[in-house]
Design a protein around this motif. Structure first.
Motif, mmCIF file in Angstrom:
data_model
loop_
_atom_site.group_PDB
_atom_site.id
_atom_site.type_symbol
_atom_site.label_atom_id
_atom_site.label_comp_id
_atom_site.label_asym_id
_atom_site.label_seq_id
_atom_site.Cartn_x
_atom_site.Cartn_y
_atom_site.Cartn_z
ATOM 1 N N THR A 4 0.830 -1.200 0.000
ATOM 2 C CA THR A 4 0.000 0.000 0.000
ATOM 3 C C THR A 4 0.864 1.250 0.000
ATOM 4 O O THR A 4 0.640 2.187 -0.761
ATOM 5 N N HIS B 167 -8.679 -3.643 -1.801
ATOM 6 C CA HIS B 167 -8.897 -4.419 -0.583
ATOM 7 C C HIS B 167 -10.393 -4.666 -0.408
ATOM 8 O O HIS B 167 -11.189 -3.733 -0.482
ATOM 9 N N ASP C 232 -7.127 1.019 3.044
ATOM 10 C CA ASP C 232 -6.695 2.258 3.688
ATOM 11 C C ASP C 232 -5.810 3.094 2.770
ATOM 12 O O ASP C 232 -5.134 4.014 3.221
ATOM 13 N N ASP D 127 -3.872 -1.367 -5.778
ATOM 14 C CA ASP D 127 -3.380 -1.867 -4.497
ATOM 15 C C ASP D 127 -4.225 -3.096 -4.177
ATOM 16 O O ASP D 127 -5.375 -2.983 -3.766
#
Ligand SMILES: Nc1ncnc2c1ncn2[C@@H]1O[C@H](COP(=O)(O)OP(=O)(O)O)[C@@H](O)[C@H]1O
Ligand SMILES: [Mg+2]
Length: 390
Positions: A145, A169, A174, A251
């Motif tokens: 990330t 995710h 995040d 990601d």
């Protein structure tokens, strides 16, 4: 693009109408005809730019009408849909200059690829044809990330490209927090819930804008699973994203699910991120095995070793040997710069421009964009305020 649809099949008509309207610019079915004869007998006063012709029910004597149809609409592009190969018809269609032939049942991706070719040939769209670059953590905390978000920012800032980062995710994504303090108004699951609205402007409106040319799409936030996210949604999102961004950075996190798998299938390069430690190597091996079993070409997998320190017990060569793959890039261990950046939610390139990790990200930008070193030295130095002589 205004299109004429020739088909008796109302379901197919609805399917193409839905796919077409999701495009940017949309394909509008402005008229429909029941079959070839109907099409040549009832010509459109204003010729369509596109003719989508379902040839699955062409009667044997009707094939010759294909030439007539193409003569009536000389400037139109044609898509031919066939259920089984009808050789006579195909040959006639080819002679008449119809270049796109798609098999029924319709494969949406094939339809959109054909439309992309037609639009480019017709000069309708100036597609960016963006590249999809995935980052995936071999082990939690490897730094996927941190690297994907900061690399996305670096690509936008240093190479001056338009970049989109998608946080894939499934839970607890995040990525936005690593480079921004804005709260995302929309997430991946929100987009999936409204997938029919998908176009460049809608996608852009869903992003957290970190810079004018760098946006982040936040991870799905749907703990009760009210949205039925489907792999096909990923196809639509990436297709539109490729048209509007130069790079789409993913990601992926550690858990591969149906959605992220579909994204990986389409990635131009996958960067597994790992540290030079045995647990990472073990998990890295499992990951590479999965990629091999999925049939991904080995040169698409590009290993990145993060938090690399020279002189450790394990050497890069040991890792390469264990994984049977080459390391394309290493990022040095730079605890202070990385932690400061993550804690403040400010890209490391902005916060600590001359740090070791920022320089390494600049090298990675150079590697990925394949800029010549001399050229990018100038760019790098301009940004970092160093002279060529240093
Ligand atoms: N090159 C680096 N040097 C020092 N610390 C790093 C580096 N890369 C990442 N980190 C730290 O590692 C932590 C975990 O990284 P993260 O990107 O969240 O891992 P992952 O997404 O792979 O689980 C981050 O908080 C970051 O501060
Ligand atoms: Mg992560």
């Amino acid at each position: 693009m205004k299109a004429l649809m020739i088909s008796r099949d109302s379901l197919l008509h609805a399917e193409i109408a839905a796919q077409g309207s999701a495009r940017m610019p949309p394909v509008q079915l402005v008229a429909s005809r029941n079959g070839l004869r109907d099409a040549v007998e009832r010509l459109m006063p204003e010729p369509p730019a596109l003719v989508i012709f379902d040839a699955s029910e062409v009667a044997p004597g009707e094939a010759e009408l294909v030439e007539r149809l193409s003569k009536h609409y000389p400037s139109a592009s044609f898509i031919l849909l066939t259920r089984e190969a009808q050789q006579d018809l195909l040959i006639r269609a080819m002679r008449a200059g119809m270049r796109e032939v798609l098999q029924l049942p319709l494969v949406h991706r094939a339809f959109h690829e054909a439309m992309d070719r037609i639009e480019v040939a017709a000069g309708v769209s100036h597609m960016r044809d963006g590249k999809v670059l995935a980052f995936i953590s071999c082990k939690g905390g490897s730094g996927a990330t941190f690297l994907s978000t900061n690399f996305g920012y670096a690509l936008a800032a240093l190479a001056e490209r338009k970049v989109l980062l998608i946080d894939l995710h499934g839970q607890f994504g995040d990525a936005t927090l690593y480079v921004s303090d804005q709260k995302p108004a929309m997430t991946l699951s929100d987009i999936c819930a409204q997938i029919t609205r998908m176009d460049g402007a809608f996608l852009d409106s869903c992003l957290v804008h970190v810079a004018s040319n760098f946006g982040v799409l936040a991870a799905a936030d749907d703990p009760n699973h009210t949205v039925d996210m489907k792999p096909e949604h990923m196809d639509t999102i990436l297709r539109v994203a490729r048209q509007h961004y130069d790079y789409i950075v993913l990601d992926v996190g550690r858990q591969i699910d149906a959605i992220s798998l579909r994204a990986l299938d389409q990635a131009d390069a996958i960067h597994p991120v790992l540290q030079l430690a045995l647990p990472d190597i073990r998990d890295g091996r499992r990951l590479l095995d999965i990629f091999r079993s999925l049939g991904y070409p080995t040169d698409r997998t590009r290993l990145i070793v993060n938090r690399y320190e020279k002189g450790g017990k394990l050497r890069l060569a040991d890792l390469e040997h264990a994984l049977g793959a080459e390391v394309v890039h290493t990022v040095p261990n730079d605890y202070i710069s990385a932690t400061d950046s993550v804690n403040q939610g400010i890209p490391v390139l902005q916060l600590s421009r001359s740090s070791a990790v920022a320089r390494s990200l600049a090298d990675l930008v150079e590697l990925v964009t394949a800029r010549r070193v001399s050229e990018s030295k100038g760019l790098f130095d301009r940004l970092f305020g160093r002279s060529e002589a240093e």
